[in-house]
Scaffold this active site. Structure first.
Site, PDB file in Angstrom:
ATOM      1  N   CYS A  68      45.872  31.933  33.765  1.00 42.84           N
ATOM      2  CA  CYS A  68      46.451  32.547  32.575  1.00 42.84           C
ATOM      3  C   CYS A  68      45.629  32.182  31.338  1.00 42.84           C
ATOM      4  O   CYS A  68      44.989  31.143  31.298  1.00 42.84           O
ATOM      5  CB  CYS A  68      47.864  32.038  32.370  1.00 42.84           C
ATOM      6  SG  CYS A  68      48.892  32.126  33.828  1.00 42.84           S
TER       7      CYS A  68
ATOM      8  N   ARG B 110      39.140  34.876  33.339  1.00 40.55           N
ATOM      9  CA  ARG B 110      39.870  33.781  33.956  1.00 40.55           C
ATOM     10  C   ARG B 110      40.713  34.249  35.136  1.00 40.55           C
ATOM     11  O   ARG B 110      41.160  33.433  35.942  1.00 40.55           O
ATOM     12  CB  ARG B 110      40.785  33.119  32.909  1.00 40.55           C
ATOM     13  CG  ARG B 110      40.030  32.476  31.769  1.00 40.55           C
ATOM     14  CD  ARG B 110      40.953  32.150  30.630  1.00 40.55           C
ATOM     15  NE  ARG B 110      41.935  31.145  30.976  1.00 40.55           N
ATOM     16  CZ  ARG B 110      41.807  29.850  30.689  1.00 40.55           C
ATOM     17  NH1 ARG B 110      40.742  29.424  30.056  1.00 40.55           N
ATOM     18  NH2 ARG B 110      42.746  28.992  31.033  1.00 40.55           N
TER      19      ARG B 110
ATOM     20  N   TRP C 119      48.575  35.078  35.322  1.00 37.83           N
ATOM     21  CA  TRP C 119      48.211  35.037  36.737  1.00 37.83           C
ATOM     22  C   TRP C 119      49.486  34.569  37.443  1.00 37.83           C
ATOM     23  O   TRP C 119      49.903  33.421  37.283  1.00 37.83           O
ATOM     24  CB  TRP C 119      47.067  34.052  36.941  1.00 37.83           C
ATOM     25  CG  TRP C 119      46.483  34.019  38.318  1.00 37.83           C
ATOM     26  CD1 TRP C 119      45.531  34.852  38.837  1.00 37.83           C
ATOM     27  CD2 TRP C 119      46.791  33.082  39.355  1.00 37.83           C
ATOM     28  NE1 TRP C 119      45.236  34.487  40.129  1.00 37.83           N
ATOM     29  CE2 TRP C 119      46.000  33.410  40.475  1.00 37.83           C
ATOM     30  CE3 TRP C 119      47.672  31.997  39.462  1.00 37.83           C
ATOM     31  CZ2 TRP C 119      46.039  32.697  41.670  1.00 37.83           C
ATOM     32  CZ3 TRP C 119      47.719  31.288  40.650  1.00 37.83           C
ATOM     33  CH2 TRP C 119      46.904  31.641  41.738  1.00 37.83           C
TER      34      TRP C 119
ATOM     35  N   ASN D 173      51.046  28.710  30.043  1.00 33.68           N
ATOM     36  CA  ASN D 173      50.197  28.454  31.211  1.00 33.68           C
ATOM     37  C   ASN D 173      50.749  27.222  31.912  1.00 33.68           C
ATOM     38  O   ASN D 173      51.116  26.254  31.236  1.00 33.68           O
ATOM     39  CB  ASN D 173      48.761  28.118  30.794  1.00 33.68           C
ATOM     40  CG  ASN D 173      48.016  29.322  30.259  1.00 33.68           C
ATOM     41  OD1 ASN D 173      48.556  30.418  30.201  1.00 33.68           O
ATOM     42  ND2 ASN D 173      46.774  29.102  29.847  1.00 33.68           N
ATOM     43  N   GLY D 174      50.763  27.226  33.230  1.00 35.05           N
ATOM     44  CA  GLY D 174      51.234  26.050  33.961  1.00 35.05           C
ATOM     45  C   GLY D 174      52.489  26.385  34.753  1.00 35.05           C
ATOM     46  O   GLY D 174      52.816  27.560  34.967  1.00 35.05           O
TER      47      GLY D 174
ATOM     48  N   GLU E 197      28.828  27.709  51.174  1.00 36.85           N
ATOM     49  CA  GLU E 197      28.849  28.332  49.850  1.00 36.85           C
ATOM     50  C   GLU E 197      28.531  29.835  49.954  1.00 36.85           C
ATOM     51  O   GLU E 197      29.171  30.653  49.287  1.00 36.85           O
ATOM     52  CB  GLU E 197      27.844  27.605  48.933  1.00 36.85           C
ATOM     53  CG  GLU E 197      27.688  28.176  47.550  1.00 36.85           C
ATOM     54  CD  GLU E 197      28.957  28.168  46.695  1.00 36.85           C
ATOM     55  OE1 GLU E 197      29.967  27.595  47.114  1.00 36.85           O
ATOM     56  OE2 GLU E 197      28.928  28.787  45.617  1.00 36.85           O
TER      57      GLU E 197
ATOM     58  N   LYS F  31      31.079  32.781  48.737  1.00 37.67           N
ATOM     59  CA  LYS F  31      30.705  33.813  47.763  1.00 37.67           C
ATOM     60  C   LYS F  31      31.045  35.198  48.309  1.00 37.67           C
ATOM     61  O   LYS F  31      31.574  36.038  47.607  1.00 37.67           O
ATOM     62  CB  LYS F  31      29.197  33.770  47.431  1.00 37.67           C
ATOM     63  CG  LYS F  31      28.716  32.616  46.606  1.00 37.67           C
ATOM     64  CD  LYS F  31      29.120  32.637  45.155  1.00 37.67           C
ATOM     65  CE  LYS F  31      30.436  31.971  44.927  1.00 37.67           C
ATOM     66  NZ  LYS F  31      30.478  30.555  44.724  1.00 37.67           N
TER      67      LYS F  31
ATOM     68  N   GLU G  75      34.879  35.802  48.418  1.00 38.90           N
ATOM     69  CA  GLU G  75      35.499  35.901  47.095  1.00 38.90           C
ATOM     70  C   GLU G  75      35.332  37.255  46.444  1.00 38.90           C
ATOM     71  O   GLU G  75      36.271  37.789  45.873  1.00 38.90           O
ATOM     72  CB  GLU G  75      34.846  34.880  46.139  1.00 38.90           C
ATOM     73  CG  GLU G  75      35.344  33.499  46.262  1.00 38.90           C
ATOM     74  CD  GLU G  75      34.766  32.638  45.152  1.00 38.90           C
ATOM     75  OE1 GLU G  75      35.553  32.129  44.360  1.00 38.90           O
ATOM     76  OE2 GLU G  75      33.534  32.487  45.064  1.00 38.90           O
TER      77      GLU G  75
ATOM     78  N   HIS H  85      30.093  25.624  70.022  1.00 37.71           N
ATOM     79  CA  HIS H  85      31.377  24.990  70.361  1.00 37.71           C
ATOM     80  C   HIS H  85      32.557  25.908  70.048  1.00 37.71           C
ATOM     81  O   HIS H  85      33.688  25.443  69.944  1.00 37.71           O
ATOM     82  CB  HIS H  85      31.517  23.663  69.608  1.00 37.71           C
ATOM     83  CG  HIS H  85      30.453  22.672  69.981  1.00 37.71           C
ATOM     84  ND1 HIS H  85      30.401  22.058  71.211  1.00 37.71           N
ATOM     85  CD2 HIS H  85      29.367  22.229  69.306  1.00 37.71           C
ATOM     86  CE1 HIS H  85      29.345  21.261  71.265  1.00 37.71           C
ATOM     87  NE2 HIS H  85      28.694  21.358  70.116  1.00 37.71           N
TER      88      HIS H  85
ATOM     89  N   LYS I 150      39.522  31.929  37.400  1.00 37.53           N
ATOM     90  CA  LYS I 150      38.303  31.173  37.148  1.00 37.53           C
ATOM     91  C   LYS I 150      38.573  29.678  37.198  1.00 37.53           C
ATOM     92  O   LYS I 150      37.834  28.928  37.808  1.00 37.53           O
ATOM     93  CB  LYS I 150      37.714  31.567  35.788  1.00 37.53           C
ATOM     94  CG  LYS I 150      36.429  30.831  35.435  1.00 37.53           C
ATOM     95  CD  LYS I 150      35.314  31.113  36.420  1.00 37.53           C
ATOM     96  CE  LYS I 150      34.068  30.315  36.176  1.00 37.53           C
ATOM     97  NZ  LYS I 150      33.187  30.291  37.364  1.00 37.53           N
TER      98      LYS I 150
END
Ligand code: M6R
Length: 607
Positions: free
Chosen positions: A2, A27, A73, A99-100, A480, A484, A487, A503, A602
């Protein structure tokens, strides 16, 4: 996550709020709204993008010089118009954005319902507005203080009251709030990019503090009403750093900035003749570093991957046992942090809730905790005992790219510094410093091949699953690369140590599941080659990241992308670049929203 903006001053507030919300879009959010004071309280909000909201506001002809805005968000309640912020009390006297997470909202809601309040939304936030109204007896700040003393959880808040035109109250507990100081106008925000176009003079709220903001004054108090003095700080980053500068996406801009950002991360820190490194932010704790018996890296997501690279570097160069933990797991364990363990918390934003909680847990166990952060003034930077800034500049794209290479640059320098104090000789130190200095140019050379990677992306963009394999210091790069891709293009991808493939994951290999191998020329090259053959023997398609001059590899791969040769320990700084570009181009070609991928934020400031 947010985003919050609040303004009071001499300008018309709506364009300021909308501009700020747009700058905070990166964000991640799913609804947006504003509240404006102009005699009465006017609110416009909706699900979806700020652009939709802008049209609604125009139609509603909102005006005024004091207001708050929010990008939400969703955590509690779906991303609907009703649940979008701002929220009000049932008498429409108080409006706030949050926010939170209010952890005890359910109990508070029951209590407030008993005393006659009505609630319309599914959010945890609405109770705070009701609570402030419940305590209001003419003094806005006191009502806020009393209400917040009853609230458990995390919040960054910007609050308006119809009875106090020209005033915005900001509050913080575990979620960042910054005040921007202008001339006859003041701003509050969760992120200074919101008001950077107007002022660079800022103060930061600490947990348990509120700011009472009018156009010509800002007063700081604790919840217990103690008055606090704060020093103005200056934001140093450039406005250009938060704009796309001709690139189609922030992500591409940030990928292409890496020759510069990696150079910036090492700037002024290399002692070339001595073959070592010095960090201003660690000078006071060198003794602790030199005596460390064990290193623990904490982080989430990409920062956790950087920590994995750090683990290899630290053991290889300094010979100090190192481990990496997900901050989110560490915070709920009973960690055995024996004396001599030093902790590095790695975070681009410096605001990740899990990493902050893990830092506090490590400190509670008596460990010295150092930060490796990008954002100066962030909570993690302020809560750690000392640390190193990345100096990568603002990272706006949700998918972290330049922060990752800067994190590895810093971790490499740190491992080298600790290694030089232990077992790396001056001549090897000089060799490594020299190799490091050449990395920015080598990244530029890879970037120059980006059209080829765009074409490769075209060949693979329809695939639904990918495997990324690497070994040693390039195993975290495989993780990584897979992250990417997931996402931003929503393609399922897994990263594995190459030898682990047999395996289990080998069962998945077929033409529809391409395998991306990192096969740079290093001590495990031959082993990776065998793993490639195992995939090809089962009809798998292979894309290889290889070292320039390795012509032979082309006989073992469907596609090859070359990186310049460097010291094996530095290869992650190069091998990750084609993987970033590959995911970027695949996402663009699939029509995905690269800079604001669905459901992602973000900086993840909630648990
Ligand atoms: O700001 P931080 O580095 O603490 O963020 C940690 C993760 O949330 C972050 O790396 C996330 O995984 C990114 N979206 C990766 O691209």
């Amino acid at each position: 996550m947010c985003g919050i903006i609040g303004y009071t001053g001499h300008r018309t507030v709506v364009p300021i709020l909308i501009g700020a919300l747009k700058r905070m879009e990166y964000r991640g959010y799913d609804s947006a709204g504003v509240a404006v004071l102009n005699g009465a309280l006017r609110i416009e909000k909706d699900a979806g993008k700020v652009q939709n909201l802008e049209q609604k506001i125009r139609d509603a002809q909102l005006s005024g010089q004091t207001g708050i805005g929010h990008t939400r968000w969703a955590t509690h309640g779906a991303p609907t118009q009703l649940n979008a912020h701002p929220h009000t009390d049932d008498e429409f006297q108080i409006a706030l954005v949050h926010n939170g997470i209010i952890e005890n909202y359910s109990a508070l809601r029951q209590e407030l319902t008993k005393s006659g309040h009505e609630f319309k939304t599914e959010t945890d936030t609405e109770v705070v507005a009701a609570l402030i109204q419940e305590f209001y007896q003419g003094d806005f700040a006191h009502a806020v203080q009393k209400a917040l003393k009853l609230v458990k959880g995390t919040y960054g808040l910007a609050i308006l009251s119809v009875n106090h035109p020209g005033m915005v109250i900001a509050a913080r507990m575990g979620s960042p709030m910054v005040i921007g100081h202008g001339d006859g106008e003041n701003f509050v925000a969760s992120d200074p990019t919101a008001f950077l176009h107007f002022t660079r003079d800022v103060t930061y709220l600490e947990d348990g503090e509120i700011a009472v903001v009018t156009s010509d004054k800002v007063e700081y108090r604790t919840l217990a009403d103690e008055h606090i003095d704060k020093k103005l700080e200056q934001l140093t980053f450039d406005i250009a750093a938060i704009e796309k500068g001709g690139f189609s996406h922030f992500m591409l801009k940030e990928i292409c900035e890496q020759p510069q950002t990696v150079a910036d991360s090492m700037r002024g820190r290399l002692l070339i003749d001595e073959g070592t490194v010095k960090f201003g932010g660690m000078a006071a704790v060198m003794e602790t570093l030199n005596q460390a018996k064990r290193v623990l890296f904490l982080g989430c997501g990409t920062s956790w991957h950087a920590g994995l690279v750090g683990e290899y570097l630290m053991e290889e160069l300094a010979g100090v046992p190192a481990e990496v933990e997900y901050a989110s797991e560490f915070r709920y364990r009973s960690p055995a942090l024996e004396p001599g363990t030093i902790v590095f918390a790695i975070s681009q934003s410096g605001e990740t809730a899990d990493t902050l909680a893990a830092i506090r847990e490590a400190k509670r166990h008596g460990a010295p905790v150092f930060g490796i952060c990008n954002v100066v003034g962030s909570s993690i930077a302020r809560e750690t005992n000392a640390g190193v800034f990345l100096h990568a500049g603002p990272e706006i794209g949700v998918a972290s790219t330049k922060a990752f290479t800067s994190q590895i640059t810093v971790l490499f320098m740190l491992a080298l510094q600790m290694g030089r104090a232990r077992r790396v000789g001056a001549s090897r130190g000089r060799e490594l410093v020299q190799e490091l200095r050449e990395i920015p140019n080598k990244i530029s050379r890879i970037l120059a091949t980006r059209e080829k990677i765009e074409t490769i992306a075209h060949h693979y963009k329809q695939c639904r699953n990918f495997l990324y394999l690497g070994r040693g210091v390039n195993f975290p790069v495989a993780l990584e690369g897979a992250l990417k891709l997931k996402e931003i293009s929503y393609i399922h991808a897994e990263g594995y140590p190459a030898a682990e493939m047999k395996h289990g994951p080998i069962a998945l290999i077929d033409r529809d599941m391409p395998v991306v191998f990192i096969a740079s020329k290093d001590g495990v090259y031959e082993k990776v080659l065998s793993n490639i053959e195992e995939v090809r023997a089962r009809g798998g398609r292979v894309l290889v990241i290889a070292t320039e001059g390795d012509q032979e590899i082309a006989n073992h791969a469907d596609e090859v992308v070359y990186i310049p040769s460097t010291d094996p320990l530095l290869t992650p700084l190069l091998t990750v670049i084609p993987l970033q570009l590959l995911s970027y181009y695949m996402a663009v070609q699939r029509g995905c929203d690269v800079d604001q991928p669905r459901n992602l934020a973000k900086s993840v400031t909630v648990e």
